[in-house]
Write an enzyme that holds these catalytic residues in place. Structure first.
Site, PDB file in Angstrom:
ATOM      1  N   MET A  21      49.900  45.581  35.421  1.00 24.25           N
ATOM      2  CA  MET A  21      49.432  45.062  34.125  1.00 24.25           C
ATOM      3  C   MET A  21      48.554  46.092  33.408  1.00 24.25           C
ATOM      4  O   MET A  21      48.746  46.338  32.214  1.00 24.25           O
ATOM      5  CB  MET A  21      48.645  43.770  34.348  1.00 24.25           C
ATOM      6  CG  MET A  21      48.067  43.221  33.069  1.00 24.25           C
ATOM      7  SD  MET A  21      47.312  41.604  33.228  1.00 24.25           S
ATOM      8  CE  MET A  21      45.805  41.975  34.112  1.00 24.25           C
ATOM      9  N   LEU A 110      39.789  53.249  37.933  1.00 21.04           N
ATOM     10  CA  LEU A 110      39.514  51.859  37.569  1.00 21.04           C
ATOM     11  C   LEU A 110      39.059  51.058  38.770  1.00 21.04           C
ATOM     12  O   LEU A 110      39.759  51.002  39.785  1.00 21.04           O
ATOM     13  CB  LEU A 110      40.773  51.217  36.982  1.00 21.04           C
ATOM     14  CG  LEU A 110      40.942  51.538  35.513  1.00 21.04           C
ATOM     15  CD1 LEU A 110      42.189  52.326  35.288  1.00 21.04           C
ATOM     16  CD2 LEU A 110      40.961  50.266  34.720  1.00 21.04           C
ATOM     17  N   GLY A 111      37.903  50.422  38.640  1.00 23.62           N
ATOM     18  CA  GLY A 111      37.380  49.572  39.707  1.00 23.62           C
ATOM     19  C   GLY A 111      37.468  48.113  39.330  1.00 23.62           C
ATOM     20  O   GLY A 111      38.496  47.672  38.801  1.00 23.62           O
ATOM     21  N   SER A 112      36.388  47.379  39.571  1.00 24.46           N
ATOM     22  CA  SER A 112      36.393  45.939  39.332  1.00 24.46           C
ATOM     23  C   SER A 112      34.964  45.429  39.358  1.00 24.46           C
ATOM     24  O   SER A 112      34.110  45.979  40.072  1.00 24.46           O
ATOM     25  CB  SER A 112      37.193  45.257  40.440  1.00 24.46           C
ATOM     26  OG  SER A 112      36.877  43.884  40.489  1.00 24.46           O
ATOM     27  N   SER A 113      34.707  44.338  38.632  1.00 29.34           N
ATOM     28  CA  SER A 113      33.354  43.779  38.615  1.00 29.34           C
ATOM     29  C   SER A 113      32.958  43.198  39.971  1.00 29.34           C
ATOM     30  O   SER A 113      31.782  42.899  40.188  1.00 29.34           O
ATOM     31  CB  SER A 113      33.233  42.707  37.531  1.00 29.34           C
ATOM     32  OG  SER A 113      34.154  41.671  37.762  1.00 29.34           O
ATOM     33  N   CYS A 114      33.920  43.051  40.893  1.00 32.56           N
ATOM     34  CA  CYS A 114      33.552  42.499  42.212  1.00 32.56           C
ATOM     35  C   CYS A 114      32.835  43.525  43.093  1.00 32.56           C
ATOM     36  O   CYS A 114      32.436  43.208  44.207  1.00 32.56           O
ATOM     37  CB  CYS A 114      34.758  41.906  42.920  1.00 32.56           C
ATOM     38  SG  CYS A 114      35.935  43.128  43.447  1.00 32.56           S
ATOM     39  N   TYR A 141      38.260  44.390  49.121  1.00 30.08           N
ATOM     40  CA  TYR A 141      38.650  45.050  47.869  1.00 30.08           C
ATOM     41  C   TYR A 141      37.430  45.742  47.244  1.00 30.08           C
ATOM     42  O   TYR A 141      37.521  46.884  46.780  1.00 30.08           O
ATOM     43  CB  TYR A 141      39.200  43.974  46.924  1.00 30.08           C
ATOM     44  CG  TYR A 141      39.687  44.462  45.590  1.00 30.08           C
ATOM     45  CD1 TYR A 141      40.878  45.169  45.475  1.00 30.08           C
ATOM     46  CD2 TYR A 141      38.977  44.181  44.425  1.00 30.08           C
ATOM     47  CE1 TYR A 141      41.330  45.589  44.235  1.00 30.08           C
ATOM     48  CE2 TYR A 141      39.434  44.594  43.183  1.00 30.08           C
ATOM     49  CZ  TYR A 141      40.605  45.300  43.095  1.00 30.08           C
ATOM     50  OH  TYR A 141      41.063  45.715  41.870  1.00 30.08           O
ATOM     51  N   LYS A 145      36.848  49.686  46.279  1.00 29.91           N
ATOM     52  CA  LYS A 145      36.562  50.121  44.904  1.00 29.91           C
ATOM     53  C   LYS A 145      35.221  50.862  44.829  1.00 29.91           C
ATOM     54  O   LYS A 145      35.081  51.806  44.042  1.00 29.91           O
ATOM     55  CB  LYS A 145      36.589  48.924  43.952  1.00 29.91           C
ATOM     56  CG  LYS A 145      38.002  48.369  43.725  1.00 29.91           C
ATOM     57  CD  LYS A 145      38.875  49.396  43.033  1.00 29.91           C
ATOM     58  CE  LYS A 145      40.271  48.929  42.749  1.00 29.91           C
ATOM     59  NZ  LYS A 145      41.100  49.980  42.115  1.00 29.91           N
ATOM     60  N   HIS A 184      45.675  35.899  39.837  1.00 30.11           N
ATOM     61  CA  HIS A 184      44.345  35.540  39.370  1.00 30.11           C
ATOM     62  C   HIS A 184      44.416  34.198  38.624  1.00 30.11           C
ATOM     63  O   HIS A 184      45.493  33.672  38.370  1.00 30.11           O
ATOM     64  CB  HIS A 184      43.809  36.635  38.435  1.00 30.11           C
ATOM     65  CG  HIS A 184      43.462  37.901  39.152  1.00 30.11           C
ATOM     66  ND1 HIS A 184      44.310  38.985  39.175  1.00 30.11           N
ATOM     67  CD2 HIS A 184      42.387  38.248  39.892  1.00 30.11           C
ATOM     68  CE1 HIS A 184      43.748  39.947  39.889  1.00 30.11           C
ATOM     69  NE2 HIS A 184      42.593  39.532  40.340  1.00 30.11           N
TER      70      HIS A 184
HETATM   71  O1  GFB Z   1      40.832  34.906  39.217  1.00 32.58           O
HETATM   72  P1  GFB Z   1      40.408  34.579  40.587  1.00 32.58           P
HETATM   73  O2  GFB Z   1      41.474  34.444  41.604  1.00 32.58           O
HETATM   74  O3  GFB Z   1      39.414  35.663  41.106  1.00 32.58           O
HETATM   75  O4  GFB Z   1      39.602  33.177  40.576  1.00 32.58           O
HETATM   76  P2  GFB Z   1      37.848  35.955  41.203  1.00 32.58           P
HETATM   77  C1  GFB Z   1      38.587  32.916  39.654  1.00 32.58           C
HETATM   78  C2  GFB Z   1      38.119  31.477  39.799  1.00 32.58           C
HETATM   79  O5  GFB Z   1      39.158  30.610  39.338  1.00 32.58           O
HETATM   80  C3  GFB Z   1      37.789  31.043  41.224  1.00 32.58           C
HETATM   81  C4  GFB Z   1      39.369  29.569  40.286  1.00 32.58           C
HETATM   82  O6  GFB Z   1      36.642  30.205  41.206  1.00 32.58           O
HETATM   83  C5  GFB Z   1      39.027  30.234  41.622  1.00 32.58           C
HETATM   84  O7  GFB Z   1      38.780  29.256  42.624  1.00 32.58           O
HETATM   85  N1  GFB Z   1      40.744  29.046  40.180  1.00 32.58           N
HETATM   86  C6  GFB Z   1      41.075  27.807  39.749  1.00 32.58           C
HETATM   87  C7  GFB Z   1      41.877  29.681  40.511  1.00 32.58           C
HETATM   88  N2  GFB Z   1      42.400  27.606  39.855  1.00 32.58           N
HETATM   89  C8  GFB Z   1      42.932  28.769  40.320  1.00 32.58           C
HETATM   90  C9  GFB Z   1      44.258  29.161  40.621  1.00 32.58           C
HETATM   91  O8  GFB Z   1      45.215  28.420  40.513  1.00 32.58           O
HETATM   92  N3  GFB Z   1      44.429  30.454  41.056  1.00 32.58           N
HETATM   93  C10 GFB Z   1      43.382  31.305  41.207  1.00 32.58           C
HETATM   94  N4  GFB Z   1      43.635  32.565  41.632  1.00 32.58           N
HETATM   95  N5  GFB Z   1      42.089  30.930  40.959  1.00 32.58           N
HETATM   96  C11 GFB Z   1      38.846  38.176  41.965  1.00 32.58           C
HETATM   97  C12 GFB Z   1      38.678  39.056  43.159  1.00 32.58           C
HETATM   98  O9  GFB Z   1      37.868  37.228  42.085  1.00 32.58           O
HETATM   99  O10 GFB Z   1      38.631  38.838  40.761  1.00 32.58           O
HETATM  100  C13 GFB Z   1      39.284  40.367  43.007  1.00 32.58           C
HETATM  101  O11 GFB Z   1      39.145  38.364  44.278  1.00 32.58           O
HETATM  102  C14 GFB Z   1      39.111  40.972  41.629  1.00 32.58           C
HETATM  103  O12 GFB Z   1      38.744  41.204  43.966  1.00 32.58           O
HETATM  104  C15 GFB Z   1      39.351  39.977  40.530  1.00 32.58           C
HETATM  105  O13 GFB Z   1      37.823  41.499  41.505  1.00 32.58           O
HETATM  106  C16 GFB Z   1      39.037  40.516  39.159  1.00 32.58           C
HETATM  107  O14 GFB Z   1      37.280  36.235  39.852  1.00 32.58           O
HETATM  108  O15 GFB Z   1      37.110  34.924  41.977  1.00 32.58           O
END
Ligand code: GFB
Length: 320
Positions: A21, A110-114, A141, A145, A184
């Site tokens: 992406m 490119l990194g990430s806010s995590c 991850y 990063k 995500h």
């Molecule tokens: O986007 P996400 O997977 O990543 O989840 P993070 C963000 C929030 O959305 C969490 C909720 O609180 C999830 O529990 N959520 C709700 C969902 N419904 C869903 C769903 O159906 N799918 C997903 N995936 N989430 C990631 C990191 O963290 O962010 C990576 O794991 C990376 O390392 C990325 O940094 C940008 O924001 O929590």
């Protein structure tokens, strides 16, 4: 800001990760820069040192955007810790070292806010790096990063390489991964709301409590910020790239449901993790250089949904 410190015109510019992406958005954005865009085909496995060195020896890019990475949402990060740590360490080590060895003058990693501590004061400034424990769901991850940032800094100090790092907030847009097991939250909610609408379901399933706050930036804005930094920024500090506002996951679900036309309820699934409570970045370093995002959340979600409907949805599986 008008005077660039690095002009991309006529340069040979390698985008590592051009199928993803972010990489594909950088390729689209670079088409306005008058440069020669280089990409490597799948045969060049960036986790392997020899093919990466061979590719750099043959192609000798002037500038590199390092957008190649093993990425995924909260569940994939937790489920595949080895892939997220090993693949990302190898990709960044191989590409950064080859860039240094074969005469690349500028590289943006490119990194990430995590990368920031789970409980970092908000909004999160660049100096919060390594000041506290990481969020457990994505520490693998994050560690990879952080190593990438440190590689750029170390190569700058020891070998005088002008390598810089950008830390994006949560990104979304065309080219996103819509596989519900690895995606995500944004593409997951778009797909789930769409499927719930078609099935006439009573509720949209949303992981966790809905309380976590996340900051979302459209990937076209991210690509624009990457080109901006490549042209205007040189320095050891990584640079935050955020939108400047965050939203709760519950409100995001309501916004996506509205954009998709799903009128039912929201059902929170407490068996799924929330992850970091909040990670709003302080992007004043970048704002101070004169860069601003241009895609607001509602416009961006409408565009991402249109792209999904046009069949642009990619799915990335991580199973071994
Ligand atoms: O986007 P996400 O997977 O990543 O989840 P993070 C963000 C929030 O959305 C969490 C909720 O609180 C999830 O529990 N959520 C709700 C969902 N419904 C869903 C769903 O159906 N799918 C997903 N995936 N989430 C990631 C990191 O963290 O962010 C990576 O794991 C990376 O390392 C990325 O940094 C940008 O924001 O929590």
């Amino acid at each position: 800001m008008t005077d660039a410190l690095y002009d991309l015109t006529g340069k040979r510019v390698y985008v590592a990760g051009h199928r993803g992406m972010v990489g594909s958005a950088i390729v689209r954005r670079l088409q306005r820069e008058g440069c020669e865009i280089l990409t490597a085909d799948r045969a060049v496995d960036l986790r392997e040192q020899a093919p990466v060195r061979d590719w750099f020896a043959a192609n000798r890019p002037d500038a590199v955007f390092l957008a190649a990475a093993r990425v995924g949402g909260i569940d994939a990060n937790d489920r595949y810790p080895a892939q997220f740590l090993y693949d990302n360490l190898m990709i960044e080590a191989n590409v950064i070292d080859a860039a240094a060895q074969f005469g690349t003058s500028r590289l943006l990693f490119l990194g990430s806010s995590c990368i920031y501590p789970r409980m970092a004061p908000q909004p999160i400034v660049e100096d919060a790096l390594l000041t506290g424990p990481l969020e457990p769901t994505n520490e693998w991850y994050a560690i990879a990063k952080i190593a990438g940032i440190k590689l750029c800094q170390a190569y700058r100090r020891e070998y005088d390489c002008d390598f810089i790092s950008a830390m994006p907030t949560n990104l979304y847009g065309p080219g996103d991964n819509f596989d519900l097991a690895t995606s995500h939250v944004m593409p997951a909610l778009i797909r789930k709301a769409h499927e719930a609408k078609l099935a006439g379901d009573a509720a949209l399933p949303v992981w966790g409590s809905g309380k976590p706050l996340r900051e979302f930036l459209h990937v076209d804005d991210m690509a624009d910020a990457c080109v901006f930094l490549m042209r205007h920024y040189s320095g050891e500090s990584h640079v935050n790239v955020g939108y400047g506002e965050d939203i709760s996951i519950a409100d995001l679900a309501r916004t996506v449901a509205k954009a998709v036309g799903f009128a039912g309820d929201i059902a929170f699934d407490a068996t799924k993790p929330d992850g970091t409570p909040r990670k709003l970045m302080d992007s004043s370093l970048l704002r101070g250089m004169g860069w601003r995002p241009s895609v607001d959340l509602e416009t961006g979600i409408a565009g991402a949904y249109a792209h999904f409907l046009e069949g642009g949805a990619r799915t990335v599986s991580l199973s071994q």
